[in-house]
Design an enzyme around this catalytic site. Structure first.
Site, PDB file in Angstrom:
ATOM      1  N   GLY A 122       0.814  -1.211   0.000  1.00  0.00           N
ATOM      2  CA  GLY A 122       0.000   0.000   0.000  1.00  0.00           C
ATOM      3  C   GLY A 122       0.846   1.259   0.000  1.00  0.00           C
ATOM      4  O   GLY A 122       2.061   1.198  -0.163  1.00  0.00           O
ATOM      5  N   ASN A 123       0.177   2.388   0.148  1.00  0.00           N
ATOM      6  CA  ASN A 123       0.894   3.660   0.233  1.00  0.00           C
ATOM      7  C   ASN A 123       0.244   4.521   1.311  1.00  0.00           C
ATOM      8  O   ASN A 123      -0.782   4.159   1.883  1.00  0.00           O
ATOM      9  CB  ASN A 123       0.917   4.367  -1.128  1.00  0.00           C
ATOM     10  CG  ASN A 123      -0.465   4.706  -1.632  1.00  0.00           C
ATOM     11  OD1 ASN A 123      -1.155   5.563  -1.081  1.00  0.00           O
ATOM     12  ND2 ASN A 123      -0.912   4.013  -2.673  1.00  0.00           N
ATOM     13  N   ARG A 124       0.842   5.651   1.595  1.00  0.00           N
ATOM     14  CA  ARG A 124       0.433   6.452   2.749  1.00  0.00           C
ATOM     15  C   ARG A 124      -0.677   7.460   2.472  1.00  0.00           C
ATOM     16  O   ARG A 124      -0.982   8.275   3.329  1.00  0.00           O
ATOM     17  CB  ARG A 124       1.641   7.218   3.306  1.00  0.00           C
ATOM     18  CG  ARG A 124       2.672   6.321   3.950  1.00  0.00           C
ATOM     19  CD  ARG A 124       3.713   7.153   4.665  1.00  0.00           C
ATOM     20  NE  ARG A 124       4.853   6.367   5.076  1.00  0.00           N
ATOM     21  CZ  ARG A 124       4.860   5.591   6.153  1.00  0.00           C
ATOM     22  NH1 ARG A 124       3.794   5.521   6.924  1.00  0.00           N
ATOM     23  NH2 ARG A 124       5.938   4.899   6.448  1.00  0.00           N
TER      24      ARG A 124
END
Ligand code: CTP
Ligand code: CA
Length: 236
Positions: A33-35
């Protein structure tokens, strides 16, 4: 800019906004995932609603509440987001691609949880490229006039000795082929997840708006205002 909240500058306009960040599954319990929190995308939805637009929000893992009054659609991975965009964008006036779409996904999704096999070994995860949804919608539009006439991309860029933030923004706008690119300057004092954002809005015709800075909602209002100006007279 403040007055925009009560000024229906997008009345009669339908807008699809993608927000958040995609999750790329590895196995039944894990993902890459990413932030992205989805704050900017939700702020865009709020600003578009306040401007009188009909808003469809395609949400990928938001950490914030969705405003009442939007048509909410959920997606998780980049491939799901792509499907949702191609399902909901036709017939709409504007598409804003604000979601942080993973550039790569695991080549294989394991059916069962990846296990430690012995004391020391660790798996190597092979990645493959995800489709570029923004570029694909722009491409597909040449054969499908139902796709939005006005398509907006977002890009977080840093300058370096090869070029400025604007140089990279212009090149990206050309690569994507969309009508407008909102370039978010990231770097030393202007970091991800921070309260104040600095944006530059670039248009395909080579023009650009004056840079704007402020909270995510203030930035969202500027973006909505720019879209309103640029789409005057282009409503379905
Ligand atoms: N985008 C997309 N599909 C992807 C990647 C990005 O639709 N697979 C969209 C994003 O939603 C955003 C725009 O493209 O509106 C720019 O994203 P960005 O990550 O800055 O562009 P990339 O082409 O992925 O370039 P980079 O290699 O700099 O990440
Ligand atoms: Ca990317």
């Amino acid at each position: 800019v403040q007055d925009l909240l009560s000024d229906p500058i997008l009345a009669g306009t339908s807008v699809v906004i993608t927000a958040g960040g995609t999750r790329e599954p590895l196995d039944p319990v894990r993902f890459l995932g990413n932030r992205s929190s989805g704050r900017q995308g939700v702020a865009l939805a709020q600003a578009a609603l306040a401007a009188g637009a009909d808003v469809t929000l395609i949400a990928t893992h938001l950490e914030v509440q969705v405003p009442h009054g939007v048509h909410l659609v959920h997606a998780s991975s980049a491939l799901e987001l792509r499907e949702a965009v191609f399902e909901h964008a036709p017939g709409k006036d504007v598409l804003i691609m604000n979601a942080a779409v993973a550039d790569f996904r695991p080549a294989k999704i394991e059916n069962s949880k990846i296990k430690k096999r012995d004391e020391h070994s660790a798996p190597v995860i092979e990645l493959v490229r995800n489709p570029d949804i923004l570029a694909e919608v722009v491409q597909a539009r040449s054969e499908n006039s139902q796709l939005p006439e006005f398509i907006v991309g977002f890009a977080a860029e840093t300058g370096d000795d090869q070029g400025t933030v604007l140089d990279y923004g212009r090149a990206k706008l050309q690569r994507k082929g969309c009508e407008m690119l909102v370039v978010n300057e990231v770097g030393a004092n202007l970091t991800f997840g921070q309260e104040t954002n600095t944006i530059q809005v670039l248009f395909a015709d080579g023009s650009e708006a004056v840079p704007a800075a402020g909270s995510k909602l203030e930035v969202a209002r500027v973006v909505i205002e720019q879209i309103s100006h640029a789409t005057k007279g282009h409503k379905r």
